[in-house]
Structures are given as C-alpha cells and as structure tokens.
Design a protein around this motif. Structure first.
Motif, mmCIF file in Angstrom:
data_model
loop_
_atom_site.group_PDB
_atom_site.id
_atom_site.type_symbol
_atom_site.label_atom_id
_atom_site.label_comp_id
_atom_site.label_asym_id
_atom_site.label_seq_id
_atom_site.Cartn_x
_atom_site.Cartn_y
_atom_site.Cartn_z
ATOM 1 N N UNK A 31 -5.556 -0.913 -10.844
ATOM 2 C CA UNK A 31 -4.384 -0.639 -10.025
ATOM 3 C C UNK A 31 -4.596 -1.301 -8.673
ATOM 4 N N UNK A 32 -3.661 -2.116 -8.232
ATOM 5 C CA UNK A 32 -3.849 -2.843 -6.972
ATOM 6 C C UNK A 32 -3.594 -1.982 -5.746
ATOM 7 N N UNK A 33 -2.834 -0.899 -5.901
ATOM 8 C CA UNK A 33 -2.465 -0.063 -4.753
ATOM 9 C C UNK A 33 -1.732 -0.904 -3.705
ATOM 10 N N UNK A 34 -1.114 -1.981 -4.153
ATOM 11 C CA UNK A 34 -0.343 -2.830 -3.257
ATOM 12 C C UNK A 34 -1.168 -3.708 -2.340
ATOM 13 N N UNK A 35 -2.477 -3.848 -2.602
ATOM 14 C CA UNK A 35 -3.345 -4.619 -1.707
ATOM 15 C C UNK A 35 -4.374 -5.406 -2.525
ATOM 16 N N UNK A 91 5.033 -1.569 -11.588
ATOM 17 C CA UNK A 91 5.962 -1.955 -10.535
ATOM 18 C C UNK A 91 5.272 -1.954 -9.173
ATOM 19 N N UNK A 92 5.840 -2.702 -8.264
ATOM 20 C CA UNK A 92 5.237 -2.859 -6.945
ATOM 21 C C UNK A 92 5.326 -1.584 -6.117
ATOM 22 N N UNK A 93 4.335 -1.429 -5.259
ATOM 23 C CA UNK A 93 4.316 -0.344 -4.294
ATOM 24 C C UNK A 93 4.036 -0.928 -2.922
ATOM 25 N N UNK A 94 4.470 -0.241 -1.907
ATOM 26 C CA UNK A 94 4.062 -0.575 -0.551
ATOM 27 C C UNK A 94 2.540 -0.444 -0.466
ATOM 28 N N UNK A 95 1.931 -1.266 0.343
ATOM 29 C CA UNK A 95 0.479 -1.264 0.499
ATOM 30 C C UNK A 95 -0.066 0.131 0.805
ATOM 31 N N UNK A 96 -0.988 0.597 -0.059
ATOM 32 C CA UNK A 96 -1.605 1.921 0.035
ATOM 33 C C UNK A 96 -0.566 3.039 0.047
ATOM 34 N N UNK A 97 0.632 2.746 -0.458
ATOM 35 C CA UNK A 97 1.745 3.717 -0.531
ATOM 36 C C UNK A 97 2.159 4.219 0.846
ATOM 37 N N UNK A 98 1.900 3.413 1.889
ATOM 38 C CA UNK A 98 2.124 3.860 3.266
ATOM 39 C C UNK A 98 3.330 3.150 3.881
ATOM 40 N N UNK A 99 4.525 3.594 3.537
ATOM 41 C CA UNK A 99 5.711 2.995 4.136
ATOM 42 C C UNK A 99 6.984 3.396 3.419
ATOM 43 N N UNK A 158 1.783 -8.797 0.631
ATOM 44 C CA UNK A 158 0.914 -9.548 -0.274
ATOM 45 C C UNK A 158 1.608 -9.928 -1.573
ATOM 46 N N UNK A 159 2.396 -9.055 -2.137
ATOM 47 C CA UNK A 159 2.996 -9.309 -3.449
ATOM 48 C C UNK A 159 4.508 -9.535 -3.387
ATOM 49 N N UNK A 160 5.083 -9.410 -2.197
ATOM 50 C CA UNK A 160 6.516 -9.618 -2.038
ATOM 51 C C UNK A 160 7.294 -8.316 -2.080
ATOM 52 N N UNK A 186 -10.795 -4.276 4.705
ATOM 53 C CA UNK A 186 -9.867 -5.140 3.978
ATOM 54 C C UNK A 186 -8.826 -5.752 4.911
ATOM 55 N N UNK A 187 -8.163 -6.797 4.425
ATOM 56 C CA UNK A 187 -7.007 -7.339 5.132
ATOM 57 C C UNK A 187 -5.822 -6.409 4.853
ATOM 58 N N UNK A 188 -5.274 -5.862 5.902
ATOM 59 C CA UNK A 188 -4.135 -4.960 5.798
ATOM 60 C C UNK A 188 -2.972 -5.514 6.604
#
Length: 408
Positions: A54-58, A89-97, A104-106, A279-281
């Motif tokens: 799971x990428x967790x959006x990052x 499906x895509x999620x906001x990075x670390x689900x924070x937003x 990163x993924x669009x 990490x790059x955030x």
C-alpha cells in the motif's frame, strides 16, 4: 495571495478521471454467490491486500514498506460476499487532506465538475465511483475523508460508528478517529454493503429530525438555500425538525480541539516513520509534522477535554433515536484555482462540522441532494453510535422520498 498547483492524474480509456493508482491493477475476484454477488468495488490505497504494497499516497512509504502478508479483514468480507475488487484508488498523501490533491500520483478529476477538487483523502474512491468505474468503494474517514468527497462528487457516503467496522489492515492516521467507510451511487447499495460489514444489531425506528442550527448557519447561504427544499420534504415525511445546538463552544472551537487531538495521534501513528526515514512529503503534510511536536501539552489536554464533553452531550441528545440533519460541507468543492488561504479557510469551516461525528463516535450518512453553481452539495443524517443499520435504512427511506440515487 498564494496560489495552489497540483499535478492532474494521468488518464487512460479505462480510467478517464485518474481514480486508480498508476501501474497494473490490483484485483480480487469475488465469490460466485453472496449478497454482493456481481458488484464491483474500488479500494483506497491504504487497505492491505496480500502480496501488494500500500503506497499510502507517498512513494517513500511504498519504498520503505514490504508487501502485506494478509488482506484487510473488511476487504475479505466483501469478497466473500461476492463483490469483486477492480483496483486500488488514490488517496491523499498519508490520508492527510480534504481536497484530494496528490503531488506524487496526481489528483483525480472530479467527474461532475472538473474545474473543482474531488475531495479527500478518499479522492480516488469518490471520483471513480461518480465516474461509474465501480459499483461502490471503500475509503477511510478521520476528519471527513469519506463524507466530504462524497458531497463534492455527488454520491452517497457513510462514516460508520467508530469501531463498527474492523480496522485491521488499514493504515492509521488518527486511530481514535479513524473509521472504515464506503461510497455508493444509491442508498440501496450503501445499505447492502453495510449489511455485510457492520456487526448485528442497531436496527429499529429513528426520529425525530433534529436540525443542527450552528451547522446551517456555518454553511454558505447558497448551500443552505439549496439544501432547504430537501429538508422540507423530509419534514413532510418524518415530521417537523426540532432546532438544536450541539457545539455550544462554537464550531471553531471544535476545529481547534480536533486539530489538537489529531496532532497528538498523527505523531504517535506516523511520527517514527516521518522522523526516522525523512521522506519527501508535500509542503502541506511536511508542515503538519514540523509543527505538531511543538504543540504544548496543555493544548493537547484541552483538546481531549473539549472532545469528551462535546461527545457526551451529542450522544445524550441522540439517545432517544433522534437524527441530526445538517449540510455535510459548508461549501461546494473548492475550485482548482483556489489559493492556499482559501483552502485553509474551507478546511477550518468544514472540520468544525465533521467533528460532530468524530467527537461522538456516531454514524453519519451524506445524501447527494442538491447543486450550487453546478457543483454537488450533500445533506447529512447522523444517529446515535451503534445505530448504523437503522441509519442506513432511514437514509434509504430519505433517498426514496427525495427521489435521488440510482435504482437499488
């Protein structure tokens, strides 16, 4: 005034809104029979699927974590009930937003109003569902991450009672707020999914309607005006709504208290990885982890106190079967051209209302009942904790009354 930019998601013929994660689709075939046989679903990319990361959006999260050894139990329950998973499906990075941006993924396109954000953090699930890519979708909701994208994209969504759906195998953000929720294009499917995922019990009649005065006042006048006819039709069926006040401290105080509690939990859940891996955030998420460690302990204790007092008050109000009714989001989805300052103002205005469910642990369903300037706006129904099945039945009756959603 600062402006915002976000990379739009790459699209293909099978994913015109960029809802799915890039690369080969992760799929699971459903059982041949069961209550959800023949239905398909999308899965937010923070739910474990055995053999996959799971990428967790990052990208750095994906790089530093191994493939899951087991599939999240809630996903397995859906598959065993006959539903087939057709992609992550895509999620906001670390689900924070709450906007749906992913650097990163669009950012998925909102299929109803492409010039506006789809909402987050379950952005891909909501956008893909609204685009007809699957029949329902799983998401997670900490501060509104199912309810807000459902409202923005014009679909049904539920944040169930806290702890009602097994959260094992779901990456955490704020564990005492995190819930497993889902989306559907009609109230019947929303309820059918609940019959699989929710524990038994909690059925029975609900009522009366309780109009949350401060949430209606908090909404933009155009949103309140657009939703009022739906409320009046519900009153014609279920009885006149009584006006109540649930945030005597003020909705802005609710936002501040939520932020104080969530800062503490974000640090506990993700801080060791953020500070250890570096990490790059995205700038917004990095800013959270730069400031959260400096929150005074007294502020954290104050936030917990506000949450406890408000939660007890809301639960007491709902104990007799009452259903709170209020605008899901105070505004439609923000325009992609919105400034950083405008987005932050929407976030504060929104989380004050989404905290009603967060503080009380109560289930909330949002119905896609109206539009403002062509953009969807949702109406929320909220019942006492543990009354999820009753609320889904009530929401289905409300949808029938309003004539919204696809046939079940």
């Amino acid at each position: 005034m600062a402006t915002r930019t976000s990379r739009r998601a790459a699209k293909d013929e099978g994913d015109p809104v960029g809802a799915f994660m890039p690369g080969p689709r992760v799929t699971i075939a459903g059982a041949a029979s069961g209550p959800l046989a023949g239905l398909t679903f999308g899965l937010k990319d923070l739910f474990d699927v055995a053999g996959h990361v799971s990428t967790f959006g990052n990208p750095d999260w994906a790089r530093t974590h191994p493939p899951a050894s087991i599939t999240a139990p809630c996903v397995t329950m859906l598959v065993e009930a006959g539903a087939s998973m057709v992609g992550k499906t895509k999620t906001v990075e670390l689900a924070a937003g709450l906007t749906g941006e992913n650097l990163w993924y669009g950012t998925p396109t909102n299929p109803v109003c492409p010039d506006r954000y789809p909402g987050g953090s379950s952005c891909g699930s909501a956008a893909g569902l609204a685009a007809g890519l699957f029949d329902f979708a799983l998401g997670s909701d900490t501060a509104g991450s199912v309810r807000i994208p459902a409202s923005y994209c014009g679909v049904f969504g539920i944040r169930p009672s806290w702890g009602a759906v097994n959260p094992c195998g779901v990456l955490p953000l704020g564990p005492s707020f995190d819930t497993v929720g889902w989306f559907a294009r009609d109230a019947g499917v929303l309820r059918r999914v609940g019959e699989v995922l929710l524990p038994p019990g909690g059925e029975g009649a609900l009522g009366p309607l309780l109009k949350v005065e401060e949430a209606w006042m908090n909404a933009a006048p155009a949103v309140a005006n657009a939703l009022t006819p739906a409320l009046e039709r519900l009153e014609a069926r279920f009885g006149r709504a009584a006006q109540v006040e649930v945030a005597v401290e003020g909705l802005h105080t609710f936002f501040d208290a939520f932020r104080a509690c969530n800062n503490e939990e974000n640090l506990s859940a993700l801080g060791p990885w953020v500070y250890g891996v570096k990490p790059k955030l995205s700038p917004t998420v990095q800013g959270r982890f730069d400031t959260a460690p400096h929150q005074p302990p007294a502020k954290t204790a104050w936030g917990r106190h506000v949450r406890a007092v408000a939660g007890a008050r809301i639960r007491a109000l709902l104990g007799g079967g009452g259903v709170l009714v209020f605008p899901t989001s105070p505004v439609p989805a923000p325009l992609l051209s919105s400034s950083t300052e405008e987005i932050m103002a929407v976030r504060e205005q929104t989380i004050g209302v989404t905290s009603i469910s967060g503080f009380s642990g109560a289930p909330e369903v949002t119905l896609p009942v109206a539009r403002v300037d062509g953009a969807p706006v949702g109406l929320s129904l909220l019942a006492a904790p543990g009354r999820d099945r009753a609320l889904l039945a009530f929401a289905q009756a409300a949808a029938e009354t309003l004539g919204i959603g696809e046939p079940a």
